[in-house]
Design a protein around this motif. Structure first.
Motif, PDB file in Angstrom:
ATOM      1  N   ARG A   1       0.823  -1.208   0.000  1.00 23.37           N
ATOM      2  CA  ARG A   1       0.000   0.000   0.000  1.00 23.37           C
ATOM      3  C   ARG A   1       0.861   1.263   0.000  1.00 23.37           C
ATOM      4  O   ARG A   1       0.418   2.328  -0.424  1.00 23.37           O
ATOM      5  N   LEU A   2       2.081   1.116   0.476  1.00 23.38           N
ATOM      6  CA  LEU A   2       3.009   2.247   0.507  1.00 23.38           C
ATOM      7  C   LEU A   2       3.874   2.319  -0.755  1.00 23.38           C
ATOM      8  O   LEU A   2       4.735   3.180  -0.880  1.00 23.38           O
ATOM      9  N   GLY A   3       3.635   1.397  -1.688  1.00 19.56           N
ATOM     10  CA  GLY A   3       4.393   1.387  -2.933  1.00 19.56           C
ATOM     11  C   GLY A   3       5.797   0.843  -2.793  1.00 19.56           C
ATOM     12  O   GLY A   3       6.679   1.169  -3.594  1.00 19.56           O
ATOM     13  N   LEU A   4       6.007  -0.012  -1.777  1.00 17.08           N
ATOM     14  CA  LEU A   4       7.344  -0.518  -1.474  1.00 17.08           C
ATOM     15  C   LEU A   4       7.339  -2.044  -1.420  1.00 17.08           C
ATOM     16  O   LEU A   4       6.296  -2.683  -1.290  1.00 17.08           O
ATOM     17  N   ASP A   5       8.529  -2.620  -1.502  1.00 12.11           N
ATOM     18  CA  ASP A   5       8.701  -4.037  -1.229  1.00 12.11           C
ATOM     19  C   ASP A   5       8.899  -4.217   0.274  1.00 12.11           C
ATOM     20  O   ASP A   5       9.311  -3.287   0.987  1.00 12.11           O
ATOM     21  N   ALA A   6       8.622  -5.415   0.770  1.00 12.42           N
ATOM     22  CA  ALA A   6       8.803  -5.730   2.184  1.00 12.42           C
ATOM     23  C   ALA A   6       9.976  -6.680   2.364  1.00 12.42           C
ATOM     24  O   ALA A   6      10.187  -7.588   1.552  1.00 12.42           O
ATOM     25  N   ALA A   7      10.739  -6.454   3.419  1.00 11.63           N
ATOM     26  CA  ALA A   7      11.801  -7.369   3.821  1.00 11.63           C
ATOM     27  C   ALA A   7      11.603  -7.659   5.308  1.00 11.63           C
ATOM     28  O   ALA A   7      10.991  -6.863   6.035  1.00 11.63           O
ATOM     29  N   PHE A   8      12.119  -8.802   5.761  1.00 13.64           N
ATOM     30  CA  PHE A   8      11.895  -9.225   7.139  1.00 13.64           C
ATOM     31  C   PHE A   8      13.226  -9.656   7.747  1.00 13.64           C
ATOM     32  O   PHE A   8      13.979 -10.411   7.134  1.00 13.64           O
ATOM     33  N   ARG A   9      13.488  -9.187   8.954  1.00 13.46           N
ATOM     34  CA  ARG A   9      14.764  -9.470   9.610  1.00 13.46           C
ATOM     35  C   ARG A   9      14.525 -10.102  10.968  1.00 13.46           C
ATOM     36  O   ARG A   9      13.752  -9.597  11.770  1.00 13.46           O
ATOM     37  N   PHE A  10      15.214 -11.208  11.215  1.00 11.52           N
ATOM     38  CA  PHE A  10      15.141 -11.874  12.517  1.00 11.52           C
ATOM     39  C   PHE A  10      15.837 -11.006  13.566  1.00 11.52           C
ATOM     40  O   PHE A  10      16.992 -10.625  13.402  1.00 11.52           O
ATOM     41  N   VAL A  11      15.115 -10.716  14.649  1.00 11.30           N
ATOM     42  CA  VAL A  11      15.666  -9.909  15.746  1.00 11.30           C
ATOM     43  C   VAL A  11      15.266 -10.565  17.066  1.00 11.30           C
ATOM     44  O   VAL A  11      14.077 -10.784  17.309  1.00 11.30           O
ATOM     45  N   PRO A  12      16.217 -10.900  17.935  1.00  7.04           N
ATOM     46  CA  PRO A  12      15.852 -11.428  19.246  1.00  7.04           C
ATOM     47  C   PRO A  12      14.972 -10.439  20.003  1.00  7.04           C
ATOM     48  O   PRO A  12      15.098  -9.222  19.827  1.00  7.04           O
ATOM     49  N   ARG A  13      14.107 -10.969  20.858  1.00  9.26           N
ATOM     50  CA  ARG A  13      13.153 -10.119  21.570  1.00  9.26           C
ATOM     51  C   ARG A  13      13.836  -8.972  22.307  1.00  9.26           C
ATOM     52  O   ARG A  13      13.361  -7.829  22.273  1.00  9.26           O
ATOM     53  N   ASN A  14      14.950  -9.266  22.990  1.00 11.98           N
ATOM     54  CA  ASN A  14      15.591  -8.223  23.792  1.00 11.98           C
ATOM     55  C   ASN A  14      16.411  -7.240  22.964  1.00 11.98           C
ATOM     56  O   ASN A  14      17.038  -6.339  23.519  1.00 11.98           O
ATOM     57  N   ARG A  15      16.373  -7.382  21.627  1.00  8.05           N
ATOM     58  CA  ARG A  15      17.099  -6.457  20.759  1.00  8.05           C
ATOM     59  C   ARG A  15      16.172  -5.592  19.912  1.00  8.05           C
ATOM     60  O   ARG A  15      16.639  -4.702  19.196  1.00  8.05           O
ATOM     61  N   ILE A  16      14.875  -5.824  19.994  1.00  6.95           N
ATOM     62  CA  ILE A  16      13.952  -5.098  19.115  1.00  6.95           C
ATOM     63  C   ILE A  16      14.018  -3.594  19.352  1.00  6.95           C
ATOM     64  O   ILE A  16      14.108  -2.806  18.405  1.00  6.95           O
ATOM     65  N   ALA A  17      13.982  -3.162  20.601  1.00  9.70           N
ATOM     66  CA  ALA A  17      14.013  -1.727  20.890  1.00  9.70           C
ATOM     67  C   ALA A  17      15.280  -1.081  20.339  1.00  9.70           C
ATOM     68  O   ALA A  17      15.238   0.004  19.745  1.00  9.70           O
ATOM     69  N   ALA A  18      16.422  -1.754  20.518  1.00 11.38           N
ATOM     70  CA  ALA A  18      17.687  -1.199  20.036  1.00 11.38           C
ATOM     71  C   ALA A  18      17.727  -1.129  18.516  1.00 11.38           C
ATOM     72  O   ALA A  18      18.188  -0.133  17.939  1.00 11.38           O
ATOM     73  N   GLU A  19      17.236  -2.179  17.852  1.00 10.00           N
ATOM     74  CA  GLU A  19      17.263  -2.199  16.383  1.00 10.00           C
ATOM     75  C   GLU A  19      16.315  -1.144  15.800  1.00 10.00           C
ATOM     76  O   GLU A  19      16.608  -0.539  14.774  1.00 10.00           O
ATOM     77  N   ILE A  20      15.190  -0.911  16.468  1.00  8.65           N
ATOM     78  CA  ILE A  20      14.281   0.151  16.041  1.00  8.65           C
ATOM     79  C   ILE A  20      14.941   1.519  16.239  1.00  8.65           C
ATOM     80  O   ILE A  20      14.873   2.396  15.372  1.00  8.65           O
ATOM     81  N   SER A  21      15.583   1.699  17.370  1.00  9.13           N
ATOM     82  CA  SER A  21      16.209   2.985  17.680  1.00  9.13           C
ATOM     83  C   SER A  21      17.308   3.350  16.689  1.00  9.13           C
ATOM     84  O   SER A  21      17.437   4.508  16.286  1.00  9.13           O
ATOM     85  N   THR A  22      18.099   2.362  16.286  1.00  9.13           N
ATOM     86  CA  THR A  22      19.218   2.630  15.383  1.00  9.13           C
ATOM     87  C   THR A  22      18.809   2.639  13.920  1.00  9.13           C
ATOM     88  O   THR A  22      19.580   3.048  13.063  1.00  9.13           O
ATOM     89  N   GLY A  23      17.595   2.178  13.636  1.00  5.01           N
ATOM     90  CA  GLY A  23      17.148   2.139  12.241  1.00  5.01           C
ATOM     91  C   GLY A  23      17.589   0.902  11.503  1.00  5.01           C
ATOM     92  O   GLY A  23      17.452   0.836  10.270  1.00  5.01           O
ATOM     93  N   SER A  24      18.084  -0.113  12.208  1.00  3.79           N
ATOM     94  CA  SER A  24      18.461  -1.364  11.547  1.00  3.79           C
ATOM     95  C   SER A  24      17.237  -2.069  10.974  1.00  3.79           C
ATOM     96  O   SER A  24      17.336  -2.822  10.010  1.00  3.79           O
ATOM     97  N   VAL A  25      16.095  -1.851  11.612  1.00  4.39           N
ATOM     98  CA  VAL A  25      14.813  -2.263  11.054  1.00  4.39           C
ATOM     99  C   VAL A  25      13.884  -1.052  11.084  1.00  4.39           C
ATOM    100  O   VAL A  25      14.054  -0.146  11.901  1.00  4.39           O
ATOM    101  N   ASP A  26      12.934  -1.038  10.176  1.00  2.00           N
ATOM    102  CA  ASP A  26      12.043   0.122  10.066  1.00  2.00           C
ATOM    103  C   ASP A  26      10.828   0.029  10.982  1.00  2.00           C
ATOM    104  O   ASP A  26      10.318   1.068  11.419  1.00  2.00           O
ATOM    105  N   ALA A  27      10.359  -1.171  11.251  1.00  4.05           N
ATOM    106  CA  ALA A  27       9.147  -1.309  12.063  1.00  4.05           C
ATOM    107  C   ALA A  27       9.051  -2.705  12.656  1.00  4.05           C
ATOM    108  O   ALA A  27       9.568  -3.678  12.096  1.00  4.05           O
ATOM    109  N   TYR A  28       8.380  -2.765  13.791  1.00  4.49           N
ATOM    110  CA  TYR A  28       8.005  -4.038  14.394  1.00  4.49           C
ATOM    111  C   TYR A  28       6.495  -3.998  14.562  1.00  4.49           C
ATOM    112  O   TYR A  28       5.962  -3.214  15.351  1.00  4.49           O
TER     113      TYR A  28
END
Length: 253
Positions: free
Chosen positions: A46-73
């Protein structure tokens, strides 16, 4: 399609093996199905983009979101991420429930008092509502951790647990796949928590929270979201009401 700036890379969503089916189906570190996959693909489209998915351990989700390593959870619940401002979360797209599933051999009403002296399967690192945590901290019930609900259900089948805390949708899916589970668990259960699921969006994401909300509204308005939730068994309602639903304290989910 929602208009977004042209970009070379896809929109990247986080997932982990702590995400239960039907929320996510994870095999060997790869996302193979479930809501996380279908919703991520539909939202990106719907946003006109492709989707990619990255495995992230539960205790790393906040850090990966903060640094931009992933775009959304997009299996987040806002109370579990208190470090993020409210404007980092999208609108809710469904509500799910945690229940305490009781062994067929456990006697007594479907209330927390029945769990005194019980061995209760929980998920490693999760914080549950105060009344449940109090049972563990006081020693009135024994908390036995596993990586996910599948492991706890196996222990229940093997007679090593008296109860299991898990999402209602996960239990219904497991029961549909293995009818033998109906013989080891009681048909009634204790509802303990309800939460709205949302996307936690990175400040570095090329798509803003308002843009994601527009895409979510688009999926809802044309019925795509409703069909997705129905087909995955996430359009659930509680059948037991012995315990009022309460919001859990802050924790990562």
């Amino acid at each position: 399609m929602i208009s977004t700036p042209a970009m070379a890379r896809p929109l990247t969503f986080a997932f982990g093996d702590h995400n239960e089916a039907p929320f996510a189906i994870v095999e060997n570190g790869q996302l193979k199905g479930g809501f996380a996959l279908e919703f991520g693909r539909a939202l990106a489209s719907r946003l006109g983009l492709d989707a990619a998915f990255r495995f992230v351990p539960r205790n790393r989700i906040a850090a990966e979101i903060s640094t931009g390593s992933v775009d959304a959870y997009c299996l987040a619940a806002q109370p579990y991420y208190p470090a993020f401002a409210p404007d980092r979360f999208t609108q809710s797209f469904f509500t799910d429930h945690d229940i305490v599933l009781l062994s067929a051999g456990l006697r007594g009403p479907a209330t927390l008092e029945t769990l005194q002296g019980a061995r209760v399967g929980a998920v490693l690192g999760f914080l549950y509502p105060t009344a449940v945590e109090a049972l563990f901290s006081s020693g009135k019930a024994e908390r036995i951790d596993a990586r996910n609900a599948d492991g706890n259900l196996r222990k229940l089948q093997g007679g090593r647990l008296d109860a299991v805390i898990l999402p209602l949708a996960t239990w219904r899916l497991a029961l549909s796949r293995d009818e033998a589970l109906a013989r080891v668990a009681r048909p009634d259960f204790i509802p303990v928590a309800a939460r709205d699921r949302v996307c936690l969006v990175s400040p570095a994401s090329p798509v803003t929270v308002p843009e994601m909300n527009l895409a979510i509204q688009s999926l809802a308005s044309d019925g795509t979201l409703a069909v997705m939730l129905r087909d995955l068994g996430l359009s659930t309602s509680l059948q037991s009401s012995q315990l009022p639903l309460t919001a859990p304290g802050p924790a990562r989910r």
